[in-house]
Design an enzyme around this catalytic site. Structure first.
Site, PDB file in Angstrom:
ATOM      1  CG  ASP A 182      -5.024 -10.559   5.432  1.00 35.71           C
ATOM      2  OD1 ASP A 182      -4.976 -10.178   4.253  1.00 35.71           O
ATOM      3  OD2 ASP A 182      -4.123 -10.337   6.269  1.00 35.71           O
ATOM      4  CG  ASP A 221      -4.442  -7.364   2.466  1.00 34.92           C
ATOM      5  OD1 ASP A 221      -3.824  -7.524   1.394  1.00 34.92           O
ATOM      6  OD2 ASP A 221      -3.856  -7.163   3.542  1.00 34.92           O
ATOM      7  CG  ASP A 225      -1.969 -12.250   4.246  1.00 35.50           C
ATOM      8  OD1 ASP A 225      -2.338 -12.887   3.242  1.00 35.50           O
ATOM      9  OD2 ASP A 225      -1.633 -11.057   4.210  1.00 35.50           O
ATOM     10  NE  ARG A 277       0.782 -11.160  -2.485  1.00 31.92           N
ATOM     11  CZ  ARG A 277       0.723 -10.097  -1.695  1.00 31.92           C
ATOM     12  NH1 ARG A 277      -0.063 -10.134  -0.630  1.00 31.92           N
ATOM     13  NH2 ARG A 277       1.432  -9.022  -1.953  1.00 31.92           N
TER      14      ARG A 277
END
Length: 404
Positions: A182, A221, A225, A277
């Site tokens: 990330d 990714d 996060d 997301r």
């Protein structure tokens, strides 16, 4: 800017004394960094010493100690090549078992070499800030593991590129490619303010990667996060662009230790050309207000924006969505085991809509109906504008290099 702190009441990160980052750093711990070596020295292995780190120009994390650029071939070891890996684990011959053996071992060893260069630990009491309007951190994954009191501002973070994706077979389907990095990863981090940051895949978009085993060969990714019981986070005036998975809050349905944590505020952010997301939430109390969403007309891979998952309590107000193509309002919300979504003041292509009612009407039978009672009402926030006003202001002001 390096000594600025989170304004009072500016979201969840303002709780318990607020977020001050490295504002108390003495002069010996104020650094201006221009390359990876200088940045690593300033970060000091993720130490908790108050520090202000100012990024000047573009820093490439994929460099050796002499400052020379490293590509995937430089990290590869023990005989790993993409060609050999694909041949070894082709589902038509390998089957649905988890990859094992020499090529998987070589992939892991190669991945560890890359991680050793691009994963950068950010410790407590740190302010990481870009100088001017063109500060860039390229190819890096900022790791806030157990850190408390961190500020990241005015910085473009792009292309945390995974050279060695892992193939994950699926006995019930095709399987998928799993990537490792990330751009920013919060694990057990608390009191974090991310402001006027731009995050993207710029340089290596996944859409341009080939297809292997019937799946896009993903290289990235998440952009941000927030997992493993992280808490008290404010993300403001930032831009998330040209990416698949933008923000994950809570990483597992069984992570019951996240209960009472994952309190996050997202306001005045722009999500442009993001597939999914934005955010997806488990467990956390998340306040989502005055954000701008833009889905281009040719975005045929779009999946959803707001993900309502296990025990999430997402309170969304006055957000604006612009989708000039085939996307419908019913596509904006997706639920997995979620039970509630508060929404108000939503604009869809300039018109007011009730996302909750639309979700329940169009997904009845395929997904559980959501209720409007999420069990809490936000009290920590800046002024909440109408969605139309926020849409204009965020378009002008979100992202790195745009702090007034």
């Amino acid at each position: 800017m390096g000594r600025e702190t989170l304004p009072l009441k500016d979201g969840w990160a303002a709780v318990d004394g607020g977020t001050t980052g490295g504002s108390t750093a003495d002069d010996a711990h104020v650094f201006t960094v221009r390359n990876r070596n200088e940045l690593v020295r300033a970060l000091d292995g993720g130490s908790a010493t108050p520090k202000i780190i100012q990024v000047a120009g573009t820093i490439d994390a994929d460099t050796d100690d002499d400052g020379d650029h490293l590509d995937c071939a430089d990290y590869a070891t023990d005989g790993y090549t993409t060609k050999k890996y694909l041949a070894a684990y082709d589902p038509r011959t390998w089957g649905s078992a988890k990859p094992s053996g020499p090529q998987e071992e070589a992939r892991q060893a190669s991945a560890a070499r890359q991680a050793g260069r691009i994963e950068l630990a950010v410790g407590s009491n740190t302010t990481l800030v870009g100088l001017g309007d063109k500060a860039v951190l390229k190819g890096a994954s900022l790791q806030l593991k157990g850190a408390d009191n961190v500020i990241v501002r005015n910085l473009e973070l792009r292309d945390a590129y995974d050279c060695f994706p892992l193939w994950q077979p699926n006995t019930g389907g095709l399987g998928d490619w799993k990537t490792a990095y990330d751009n920013i990863w919060l694990r057990g981090a608390t009191h974090v303010w991310i402001d006027h940051v731009t995050l993207s895949d710029k340089g290596h978009p996944d859409a341009e990667e080939p297809t292997h085993f019937g799946r896009n060969y993903l290289r990235h990714d998440g952009l941000l996060d927030i997992t493993n019981a992280s808490d008290l986070v404010t993300v403001s005036w930032s831009r998330f662009a040209d990416h698949d998975k933008a923000i994950l809050i809570g990483n597992g349905d069984t992570a019951t230790g996240d209960r009472g944590r994952l309190r996050v505020t997202l306001h005045h952010n722009e999500f442009e050309s993001v597939v999914q997301r934005a955010p997806r939430v488990r467990f956390g109390q998340v306040h989502l207000y005055n954000n701008r969403y833009v889905v281009p007309a040719d975005a045929h891979d779009y999946r959803y924006s707001l993900g309502v998952s296990t025990e999430s309590a997402l309170y969304a107000e006055n957000n604006a969505f612009t989708t000039p193509g085939h996307i419908e309002a019913a596509d904006l919300v997706k639920s997995w085991n979620g039970t509630a979504l508060h929404q108000s003041g939503t604009l869809f292509n300039g018109y007011p809509v009730d996302l909750l009612a639309i979700h329940n009407a169009y997904n009845s039978g395929s997904e559980r109906d959501l209720t409007a009672d999420v069990g809490w009402t936000p009290t920590l926030h800046t002024k909440i504008d109408s969605a139309a006003t926020a849409d204009r202001e965020v378009a002008r002001g979100a992202g790195a290099g745009r702090i007034p």
